[in-house]
Design an enzyme around this catalytic site. Structure first.
Site, mmCIF file in Angstrom:
data_model
loop_
_atom_site.group_PDB
_atom_site.id
_atom_site.type_symbol
_atom_site.label_atom_id
_atom_site.label_comp_id
_atom_site.label_asym_id
_atom_site.label_seq_id
_atom_site.Cartn_x
_atom_site.Cartn_y
_atom_site.Cartn_z
ATOM 1 N N PHE A 111 0.866 -1.183 0.000
ATOM 2 C CA PHE A 111 0.000 0.000 0.000
ATOM 3 C C PHE A 111 0.904 1.236 0.000
ATOM 4 C CE2 PHE A 111 -2.878 3.117 1.873
ATOM 5 C CZ PHE A 111 -4.077 2.825 1.236
ATOM 6 N N ASP A 182 2.587 -5.869 7.848
ATOM 7 C CA ASP A 182 1.392 -5.039 7.874
ATOM 8 C C ASP A 182 0.191 -5.968 7.672
ATOM 9 O OD1 ASP A 182 -0.744 -3.337 7.320
ATOM 10 O OD2 ASP A 182 0.583 -1.790 6.523
ATOM 11 N N TYR A 207 -10.339 -0.287 11.168
ATOM 12 C CA TYR A 207 -11.580 0.143 10.507
ATOM 13 C C TYR A 207 -11.933 -0.719 9.312
ATOM 14 C CZ TYR A 207 -8.000 2.706 7.851
ATOM 15 O OH TYR A 207 -6.871 3.040 7.154
ATOM 16 N N LYS A 208 -11.072 -1.675 8.956
ATOM 17 C CA LYS A 208 -11.368 -2.568 7.832
ATOM 18 C C LYS A 208 -12.160 -3.759 8.374
ATOM 19 C CE LYS A 208 -7.638 -0.657 5.106
ATOM 20 N NZ LYS A 208 -6.210 -0.612 4.871
ATOM 21 N N ARG A 353 -12.616 -4.076 -7.010
ATOM 22 C CA ARG A 353 -12.281 -4.875 -5.829
ATOM 23 C C ARG A 353 -13.541 -5.184 -5.024
ATOM 24 N NH1 ARG A 353 -8.334 -2.570 -1.128
ATOM 25 N NH2 ARG A 353 -10.070 -1.149 -0.917
HETATM 26 C C1 LIG Z 1 -5.569 0.704 4.733
HETATM 27 C C2 LIG Z 1 -4.096 0.658 4.773
HETATM 28 C C3 LIG Z 1 -3.351 1.719 5.316
HETATM 29 C C4 LIG Z 1 -4.029 2.975 5.800
HETATM 30 O O1 LIG Z 1 -3.236 3.730 6.648
HETATM 31 P P1 LIG Z 1 -3.923 4.873 7.562
HETATM 32 O O2 LIG Z 1 -2.799 5.592 8.164
HETATM 33 O O3 LIG Z 1 -4.807 4.161 8.546
HETATM 34 O O4 LIG Z 1 -4.747 5.738 6.661
HETATM 35 C C5 LIG Z 1 -1.977 1.570 5.387
HETATM 36 N N1 LIG Z 1 -1.363 0.456 4.939
HETATM 37 C C6 LIG Z 1 -2.051 -0.574 4.394
HETATM 38 C C7 LIG Z 1 -1.327 -1.782 3.931
HETATM 39 C C8 LIG Z 1 -3.431 -0.491 4.280
HETATM 40 O O5 LIG Z 1 -4.110 -1.485 3.719
#
Ligand SMILES: *Cc1c(COP(=O)(O)O)cnc(C)c1O
Length: 394
Positions: A111, A182, A207-208, A353
């Site tokens: 990400f 992660d 939040y996911k 997705r």
């Molecule tokens: C959703 C996601 C994030 C989001 O980071 P925030 O700081 O919470 O906005 C970061 N890394 C990955 C791999 C994600 O899937």
């Protein structure tokens, strides 16, 4: 389980992988925290919330609850900040533990914020570190003696492709490197065991799949034997050994406490606490089996009825709890689908997705979603100006 979520009528929600729906109990819990705790206790809430337990202890108490979902022992997880911040913290900690090495190894499926935070940290440190980004399938061969730390997301946010956490961690360790995982698309999606994998650090968001609401805080796990070796970069007062001694200089708190930074988001933690209650009653192997069943059913249906979509996900056990397809007008196709009440999302450049979250999705929704998608494509319903214009969040 479905009854424990508020799901609007007329919506098939295939985006619980991006923002989980509202748990019914979370709404009530947040209301109580606002009215009975903030409203009545005022500042006394930090020491004695309505349940007698002060808000100040929530980040570690909820950390332990999340720990049970990812195989982390008590006292090794704390909640706070956002995932981007947690990437920065653990990456900095890992680099300081490997002072003679300069490479952060990640992959192009990661990400972007994880990579951006690494770039920012490298610039801030100014010690000549290098972010080495390879294709996901090349990670194993790219681990060498120059690598200080691997920074990998277990499940690819676009395609769902899953890394073998235990194997890559072992490989990193064989070469003297540390491993950060992660778990943004893993926690609450399938079984995770950071202890069995011997991960050094794990981070993720709530939040996911964990359904704690928009902007809910992240979590960080540090393997117990490493905790006291961390010299925190973000040395905030609530990670101090004695925050209320108001010492003029920083001394890191014991264990995982030192990964705390500042004041915890109490209302959001109340939502998280209620959302986590659901997980007390979930059997993770059963959830995973069901997720594979539902995503397999969707994959097969789309493959049969939507020949213009190209699969972007592995069609087997190495896929997370989501299925993705490519289409060069993917954005417009998804907008047209959302207009029909089937909510998935779009990830640039061309990925449609769909998340499969068995706590509230079943076969009938999967079949209806396939049929809506097929209609959107065969009638070119997506080819209208209102679907082609991009919004800020895709
Ligand atoms: C959703 C996601 C994030 C989001 O980071 P925030 O700081 O919470 O906005 C970061 N890394 C990955 C791999 C994600 O899937």
């Amino acid at each position: 389980m479905r009854r424990r979520f508020h799901l609007p009528d007329g919506v098939i929600y295939l985006d619980g992988n991006s923002l989980g729906p509202l748990p019914v109990a979370a709404a009530e819990r947040v209301r109580r925290t606002i009215e009975d705790e903030w409203g009545q206790l005022l500042i006394r809430g930090w020491n004695t919330g309505a349940d007698g337990e002060g808000w100040m202890g929530w980040p570690t108490r909820l950390g332990d609850r999340i720990g049970r979902l990812i195989g982390a022992p008590e006292g090794s997880v704390v909640v706070g900040d956002t995932l981007s911040i947690k990437v920065f913290q653990v990456l900095d900690a890992a680099l300081k533990m490997r002072p003679d090495r300069r490479v952060i190894l990640s992959d192009s499926g990661n990400f972007p914020t994880d990579l951006y935070m690494a770039e920012g940290l490298i610039a801030t440190l100014g010690q000549g570190h290098e972010l080495r980004v390879v294709a996901p399938e090349d990670v194993a061969t790219a681990i060498d003696e120059a690598v200080a730390v691997t920074l990998l997301t277990q499940v690819d946010y676009r395609t769902g492709r899953m890394h073998d956490m235990a194997a890559l961690t072992a490989l990193a360790h064989d070469h003297g490197a540390l491993a950060i995982w992660d778990l943004a698309h893993s926690a609450g999606a399938h079984e995770v065991d950071v202890t069995a994998a011997n991960a050094d650090f794990a981070i993720g968001c709530t939040y996911k799949y964990l359904n704690a609401g928009p902007g809910a805080p992240a979590f960080v796990h540090v393997r117990p034997d490493l905790q006291d070796r961390i010299a925190p970069a973000l040395s905030g007062w609530l990670g101090h050994a004695a925050p209320f001694a108001f010492d003029p200089s920083y001394r890191p708190g014991p264990g995982i406490e030192r990964m705390r930074v500042g004041t915890p988001p109490v209302l959001q933690l109340a939502a998280l606490d209620a959302a986590l209650d659901i997980w007390d009653d979930v059997d993770m192997p059963a959830l995973r089996a069901r997720s594979l069943e539902l995503s397999g059913r969707f994959f097969d249906g789309v493959s049969e009825l939507c020949p213009s979509l190209m699969p972007a996900s592995p069609a087997d056990q190495t896929c997370g709890s989501q299925v993705s397809f490519r289409h060069d007008q993917g954005y417009a196709v998804m907008q047209a689908l959302i207009a029909r009440g089937v909510i998935g999302d779009f990830r640039a450049p061309d990925i449609l997705r769909f998340g499969f979250t068995p706590l509230f999705i079943g076969e009938s929704e999967v079949d209806a979603a396939v049929s809506h998608l097929a209609q959107v494509l065969t009638t070119r319903e997506w080819d209208q100006p209102q679907f082609l214009a991009r919004k800020a969040v895709t």
